[in-house]
Enzyme design. Structure first.
Site, mmCIF file in Angstrom:
data_model
loop_
_atom_site.group_PDB
_atom_site.id
_atom_site.type_symbol
_atom_site.label_atom_id
_atom_site.label_comp_id
_atom_site.label_asym_id
_atom_site.label_seq_id
_atom_site.Cartn_x
_atom_site.Cartn_y
_atom_site.Cartn_z
ATOM 1 N N HIS A 131 -13.232 80.303 -50.334
ATOM 2 C CA HIS A 131 -13.148 80.893 -51.450
ATOM 3 C C HIS A 131 -14.382 81.782 -52.248
ATOM 4 C CE1 HIS A 131 -12.151 81.642 -55.590
ATOM 5 N NE2 HIS A 131 -12.996 80.735 -56.049
ATOM 6 N N CYS A 176 -8.030 78.256 -58.120
ATOM 7 C CA CYS A 176 -8.453 78.945 -57.230
ATOM 8 C C CYS A 176 -8.070 78.567 -55.591
ATOM 9 C CB CYS A 176 -10.074 78.915 -56.876
ATOM 10 S SG CYS A 176 -10.835 79.578 -58.752
ATOM 11 N N ASN A 181 -14.819 87.195 -58.540
ATOM 12 C CA ASN A 181 -14.017 85.686 -58.323
ATOM 13 C C ASN A 181 -12.633 86.220 -58.490
ATOM 14 O OD1 ASN A 181 -12.412 83.477 -58.338
ATOM 15 N ND2 ASN A 181 -14.161 82.146 -59.174
#
Ligand code: UT7
Length: 330
Positions: free
Chosen positions: A254, A114, A284
């Site tokens: 994020h 990520c 996500n």
């Protein structure tokens, strides 16, 4: 001082919308749990058989080329941030280049889960500052649905497919990427992992039967580290650059869980209008989440706006980056 700046941004998400309602017919979950525990309402899924992250990535880059007016052959380097490469090899970057018909570029994939966009952006900035390249595309392309087990309620509501990309070029007007702090410590290994398909546990009938080719996450452990490490790294870049919350125009974390984002915003006491959030629409999207957020909110940005971006992911790998936006939105 020569810096590197983002001079264009674009994104692509597939058309198919997987809602919480649809998920509630697939696993034992419901809209209320997903909304209150994670903040996601829907996510996009790339459904077409035989398509992968490169199909998301090249469409985003095609939009970037159209928006910025850059000629494809001017792109000297494509860094593709992905944990969902089309294949173990060749690189997804090379497939994106081929799909765009670019024969003159160099490219590679960068796997930092990520945190992949921040890590790639820092690398792009370093190439520019070293004078090696002048036009770099960083594209984060993640077909997260390829590693998601739609029978596991603890992970399947979380992830979505997307790609987003930026053009990075030299800057001599003081705007651009000013500072970054990136870290990896390896303590996340058994807490956020796809166990099989690598060299330790190659694919076998057993790995398939054990669901080892899907993402595994120990959510609570990851949650705690995500909050602590994104706060610490954001604090580091702010302190190093004498920035208070008042100096920052946009904070872009994020997008893994709305509660993580809110915990960070609360710690710094950042007004909510400065914190960019689009997790409710896409879930996500791993490395794509930060550039997808920038792309969604681009019309608000003005030259000189100050941004702190922060990411956290498998490894663990995490960090924060401070940049000054380089252009007014059209
Ligand atoms: O992007 C890379 C980094 N990743 C992250 O930053 C993610 C970090 N972790 C998280 O965001 C959260 O830990 C999750 C969203 C993954 C999970 O939320 P949580 O609040 O930590 O839930 P939990 O795993 O502690 O589970 C709480 C309860 C459990 O039930 P019991 O044992 O308390 O009876 C779970 O079985 O919620 C249950 N549960 C669900 N219930 C309905 C877990 N998933 C679901 C679900 N629907 N989808």
């Amino acid at each position: 001082m020569l810096r590197a700046k983002i001079t264009g941004i674009a994104s692509y998400v597939p058309d198919y919308v997987l809602t919480n309602e649809e998920l509630s017919h697939m696993v034992d979950t419901n809209d209320e749990w997903i909304t209150t525990r994670v903040g996601i309402k829907e996510r996009r899924i790339l459904k077409e058989k035989g398509t992968g992250s490169s199909d998301l990535g090249y469409r985003a880059v095609a939009r970037l080329i159209e928006k910025t007016g850059i000629r494809p052959e001017e792109i000297e380097l494509i860094i593709c941030a992905t944990s969902n490469p089309d294949y173990r090899f060749p690189s997804t970057a090379s497939i994106i280049a081929e799909k765009l018909g670019i024969k003159t570029t160099y490219g590679y994939d960068l796997e930092a889960a990520c945190a992949g966009f921040l890590v790639s952006l820092q690398a792009a900035a370093a190439y520019i500052q070293a004078g090696i390249y002048k036009k770099i595309v960083v594209v984060a392309a993640e077909k997260m649905s390829s590693m998601t087990n739609y029978k596991d309620r603890s992970t399947c509501p979380l992830f979505g497919d997307a790609a987003a990309c930026v053009l990075v070029e030299p800057s001599e007007d003081g705007t651009g990427i000013i500072d970054s702090t990136l870290h990896t410590d390896g303590i996340g290994l058994h807490h956020l992992i796809m166990n099989a398909g690598g060299s330790v546990l190659p694919a076998s009938h057993e790995t398939v039967d054990n669901n080892d080719h899907f993402v595994f996450q120990d959510g609570r452990f990851v949650f705690k580290h995500a909050v602590t490490d994104m706060i610490r790294s954001s604090n580091t870049v702010m302190l190093r650059n004498n920035l208070t919350v008042n100096d920052i125009d946009f904070f872009v974390p994020h997008q893994a869980n709305l509660r993580i984002i809110e915990a960070i915003a609360e710690r710094f006491n950042i007004p909510s209008e400065k914190v960019l959030v689009n997790i409710q629409k896409y879930g996500n999207t791993s490395a794509a989440s930060i550039p997808l957020c920038l792309s969604d909110f681009e019309s608000r940005f003005k030259k000189g706006d100050k941004f702190v971006l922060t990411a956290f992911g498998a490894g663990f790998t995490w960090g924060a980056l401070y940049l000054i936006w380089g252009y007014d939105a059209k």
